[in-house]
Design a protein around this motif. Sequence first.
Motif, PDB file in Angstrom:
ATOM      1  N   UNK C  68       0.838  -1.195   0.000  1.00  0.00           N
ATOM      2  CA  UNK C  68       0.000   0.000   0.000  1.00  0.00           C
ATOM      3  C   UNK C  68       0.876   1.250   0.000  1.00  0.00           C
ATOM      4  N   UNK C  69       0.608   2.165  -0.913  1.00  0.00           N
ATOM      5  CA  UNK C  69       1.386   3.406  -0.928  1.00  0.00           C
ATOM      6  C   UNK C  69       0.515   4.642  -0.669  1.00  0.00           C
ATOM      7  N   UNK C  70      -0.794   4.494  -0.833  1.00  0.00           N
ATOM      8  CA  UNK C  70      -1.698   5.589  -0.478  1.00  0.00           C
ATOM      9  C   UNK C  70      -2.955   4.950   0.100  1.00  0.00           C
ATOM     10  N   UNK C  82      -5.609   9.064   4.503  1.00  0.00           N
ATOM     11  CA  UNK C  82      -5.395   8.342   5.756  1.00  0.00           C
ATOM     12  C   UNK C  82      -3.964   7.829   5.784  1.00  0.00           C
ATOM     13  N   UNK C  83      -3.525   7.426   6.957  1.00  0.00           N
ATOM     14  CA  UNK C  83      -2.163   6.911   7.043  1.00  0.00           C
ATOM     15  C   UNK C  83      -2.079   5.539   6.394  1.00  0.00           C
ATOM     16  N   UNK C  84      -1.033   5.338   5.637  1.00  0.00           N
ATOM     17  CA  UNK C  84      -0.875   4.064   4.948  1.00  0.00           C
ATOM     18  C   UNK C  84      -0.596   2.961   5.966  1.00  0.00           C
ATOM     19  N   UNK C  85      -1.167   1.817   5.673  1.00  0.00           N
ATOM     20  CA  UNK C  85      -0.894   0.658   6.507  1.00  0.00           C
ATOM     21  C   UNK C  85       0.248  -0.123   5.851  1.00  0.00           C
ATOM     22  N   UNK C  86       1.441   0.383   6.026  1.00  0.00           N
ATOM     23  CA  UNK C  86       2.598  -0.248   5.384  1.00  0.00           C
ATOM     24  C   UNK C  86       3.832   0.012   6.238  1.00  0.00           C
ATOM     25  N   UNK C  87       3.833  -0.518   7.451  1.00  0.00           N
ATOM     26  CA  UNK C  87       4.929  -0.215   8.362  1.00  0.00           C
ATOM     27  C   UNK C  87       6.190  -1.005   7.987  1.00  0.00           C
ATOM     28  N   UNK C 310      -5.368   0.856  -7.971  1.00  0.00           N
ATOM     29  CA  UNK C 310      -6.282   1.281  -6.908  1.00  0.00           C
ATOM     30  C   UNK C 310      -7.273   0.180  -6.583  1.00  0.00           C
ATOM     31  N   UNK C 311      -7.589   0.053  -5.291  1.00  0.00           N
ATOM     32  CA  UNK C 311      -8.644  -0.877  -4.902  1.00  0.00           C
ATOM     33  C   UNK C 311      -9.459  -0.235  -3.792  1.00  0.00           C
ATOM     34  N   UNK C 312     -10.748  -0.485  -3.800  1.00  0.00           N
ATOM     35  CA  UNK C 312     -11.586   0.057  -2.726  1.00  0.00           C
ATOM     36  C   UNK C 312     -12.341  -1.052  -2.025  1.00  0.00           C
ATOM     37  N   UNK C 313     -12.438  -0.893  -0.729  1.00  0.00           N
ATOM     38  CA  UNK C 313     -13.219  -1.817   0.093  1.00  0.00           C
ATOM     39  C   UNK C 313     -14.158  -0.966   0.914  1.00  0.00           C
ATOM     40  N   UNK C 316     -13.131   2.587   2.347  1.00  0.00           N
ATOM     41  CA  UNK C 316     -11.674   2.743   2.392  1.00  0.00           C
ATOM     42  C   UNK C 316     -11.080   2.331   1.053  1.00  0.00           C
ATOM     43  N   UNK C 317     -10.073   3.071   0.670  1.00  0.00           N
ATOM     44  CA  UNK C 317      -9.421   2.712  -0.585  1.00  0.00           C
ATOM     45  C   UNK C 317      -7.926   2.641  -0.405  1.00  0.00           C
ATOM     46  N   UNK C 318      -7.287   1.882  -1.227  1.00  0.00           N
ATOM     47  CA  UNK C 318      -5.839   1.831  -1.186  1.00  0.00           C
ATOM     48  C   UNK C 318      -5.262   1.852  -2.594  1.00  0.00           C
ATOM     49  N   UNK C 319      -4.139   2.514  -2.661  1.00  0.00           N
ATOM     50  CA  UNK C 319      -3.376   2.526  -3.900  1.00  0.00           C
ATOM     51  C   UNK C 319      -2.203   1.600  -3.650  1.00  0.00           C
TER      52      UNK C 319
END
Lengths: 279, 313, 395
Positions: C68-70, C82-87, C310-313, C316-319
Amino acid sequence: MSYPNIYRPYLMRIDQITEEAPDVRTLRLGFTRDEDREHFSFKAGQFGEYSIFGEGESTFCIASSPTREGYIECTFRKMGRVTSALSMREVGDTIGFRGPYGSIFPIEEWYGKNLLFIAGGIALPPMRCVIWNTLDLRDRFEDITIIYGARTVADLVYKHELKEWDERPDVNLITTVDPGGETEDWTGKTGFVPTVLEEAAPSSQNTVAIVCGPPIMIKFTFPVLEKLGFGPDSIFTTLENRMKCGIGKCGRCNVGEIFVCKDGPVFTYAKMKELPPEF
Amino acid sequence: MTEQLQQQARKLLDDQEVNLIIGYGEGSARAVRAVFVRSPEETEKLILDERCTANLAVYLNKKEIRALGKPAIVARPSVQRSIVQLAVENQLANGDITVIGIDDDGTLTLFSDLDKLGEHVLAQAPLRGDSPIASSGSRSASSEASSSGEASSSPESSASTESPHSPESPHSPEMDEERVRKLSSLPMEERFAFWMSEFAECLKCYACRAACPLCYCERCTVDCNQPQWVSVPAHPLGNLEWHVMRAMHLAGRCTECGACYDACPVDIPLHLLTQKMHDNMEEAFGTSSGEKKDKPVFPLNSFRPDDKEDFFR
Amino acid sequence: MIKRAFITESSLAGLIGQLAESGRRVLGPVRSGNRVMFKEVCSMEEVDIDHIVTTVSPKEALLPRCEEIVRWKNQGKETLMADENNPAVPTVVYGLRPCDARSVEALHAVYTWDTDDGFFLSKYDTTTFITLSCRHCDEHCFCVATGGGPGDTAGSDLLLTALEDGLYLVEIVSEKGQALANEYDSFFTMAHPGVMAGSGAESGHGAAANPGGATQSGATAQSGAEAPSGTTAQSDAEARHGTTAAPSPDQIDKESYLADVEKHFDLDTLRERLEKAFDGPVWEEQSLRCLGCGACAFVCPTCSCFDIQDETYGTTGQRLRCWDTCGLGQFTIHTSGHNPRETQAQRWRQRIMHKFSYGYNRLNITGCVGCGRCSRACPADMNLAEHLIDIAGAK
Ligand code: SF4
Ligand code: SF4
Ligand code: SF4
Ligand code: SF4
Ligand code: FES
């Protein structure tokens, strides 16, 4: 150590939508956050990644002039997934933008020279940015000539601005449409851009030429310019290639060892001649 | 056998019957590779031994190969089946290619009529990849194949080892059948868990697609993005979608060559899915792929008003 | 000079166990059937040692196949970032090869080219590479030709070389490696636990944490290495160490424990040839059998190209950034349908040029470390080393 997220776009609000031609629109985008607006600056020729969240990003140049601050504009044709979604958006909607990226037109080096703009079809947007930029600094340049052509009259974009340029005494505007593309009330020329250019035969003395258009137009325009005496260093153009990241990481846009997103999109004809034919 | 093939190939080129021969040649590290022979002199490159199992039919779809002119193709039974299936699907017509058929017993037969090839295939043993060419005295290189294992292990006996997939032991029809049978006998949850853990490794490189002669679509569903049918990233959902889609699109069309499995860099036995689909289709509709019928039936592509399912009406 | 120490097999197992317990993510090669992949491991027992290189490279530690980058949230008409979930999870990669470690430098060059890529760098900063040098190679390895080698330290934090009888030579290559050696100093030792005994006697002196000690023995290493290597009557081990006394880490002749990888071609010659090869017939000749399948790039440690999706759930969406490759026909295709690289020959040329010419000219890196994974994975037997030898040897 924490790093800034280079992929996170600015949130932009659509402030204005202009229908330019069938399936072609211009969006004026304003920053939703003041600090973004204040930090943001760009130069003529640069591009960005415009995004519809959930659909993806698409690459276009910034079509407004850096002299008009506080907003940016882009002009696009509805073609793929992102541009289709973009054309569904309305005034007030938010979209994403990241940039500016890429190289610039060296406008300051052109002070005191004549400018010859040659554009075809939907490729006027990158040019429009420079045109307004130079018109806003009109007294720093000598003659300004614009040759613009499209397939049909309906395909001409920025019609209201064409009118404005046409009416200005300090701009020499020549518009043309491909044979068969004219309407009854068409007052411009009929013919392909390279032909019209050859007829107009502008002087190459102390002049830089800026060319934007479909590959086929570019291909036939360069030889005409050379015939008119333009050196490869005084011809500028922009190159398009498929892009994803815009910052030299995704590996998609290269032409030989040149990355269009980093080394371009603005190139001189001299540089173009060095590139392998992979664009 | 090789000699006979080379002679035949040379004749085809000499007579200008074809412009190139798609065949097998010596590769690196005991592997064989596809070679594209364009002159009579080059026919020396052609080889034929038990290592020649890759499905060359995939090259018949390749733009770059098509540009070279009319090909003759060295076709082991699985290649023959692929060709027949391609003909059934109107991807190949009589006159497009010449087939140099090499049967399991080593017999070489030339086909320019694809209907004839269809009949020939029907008369042969049923599906499931190629067995090594049966010993007919000409299998001089057979001992070499097992040189890395115990000298005694024949390709047949290696079928029983648990890791069937390596350059030394190409997967065999028997082995695949056994695996399908084993998987089918598992309870559904276990089967699902098995596939999910296999799919978890999928990189979405699409090598399986590129290697399959029947994945010839100009624009694959996974490459369509308006709408985006299949999620692009190689995450669990995206991988599941891809594999379900792939299996469905090949249902009843897959000729069970195993090329997809051979191509997969992470060794996912995805060919078992299409094989199982094939069995299901045969059971439900009595059709088999790679067989020329008077009237080809594609149960999943065709519609009849009297279909007993009504969900798509 | 690179500091050295010893670690025994059992200490190494202990170290891996402790690292996993420390909350770090420990990735090691794990076998399942014919596939060896880097997986999270808790103990050495899970680790496979019987492979040349893993099936897929360890680059996933730094560049996941999809990440996830965005991230955004939709609130009515409004979109909020939102903050990316990619720690970046503190990670130790164990058991990669010197070629793999070297590839990290190539990735780093791309992901820091003028703009720092935070997702890559944050993982890079928190990852320690414990590399195993190669005692074996196969016909696909050509690391030496690309500038590396079976004992190359580039890109590693610690490099382990298996000596005899369950003993490893440890080279502390980087600060990160030193920090790890300091933290777990009881596992390392400066004293050879017996040349032939193989008893694996632990000394637990923590000598590696003592820079002074290491430098001192560095002096003896010189004389050790230059000592006449003895007569044929001497035992193998004696010959290698040049002395009958238990050698210090610096006295170990590492080279003698490494695989013998020949130099397949000369990199400079290859580059020179490539400068003039763009229009040559070689690309079409070589790529005719290439299926354009992409397997080669997906297993490669240095391939760095990606796609963005891009994907959306729900709201919430994530790039996501996902691996991609120039070998696939779709890679460069414009929306208009125009494709600058239409044929597989053009794409094959791009692959080779990018790795051996463009990358060098622009970033001073060689985008290939000679691991040979591409050749092993290729269903069409496109053998990279063979093709490069062809090009480098051509007139
Ligand atoms: S799906 Fe696999 S086994 Fe079936 S025809 Fe295609 S490549 Fe062969
Ligand atoms: S070849 Fe294997 S890894 Fe690649 S897409 Fe197919 S199943 Fe996935
Ligand atoms: S190109 Fe091939 S040999 Fe080179 S690093 Fe990548 S996988 Fe390894
Ligand atoms: S793995 Fe082999 S066939 Fe596939 S793209 Fe790479 S070189 Fe071509
Ligand atoms: S757009 Fe990604 S490298 Fe140029």
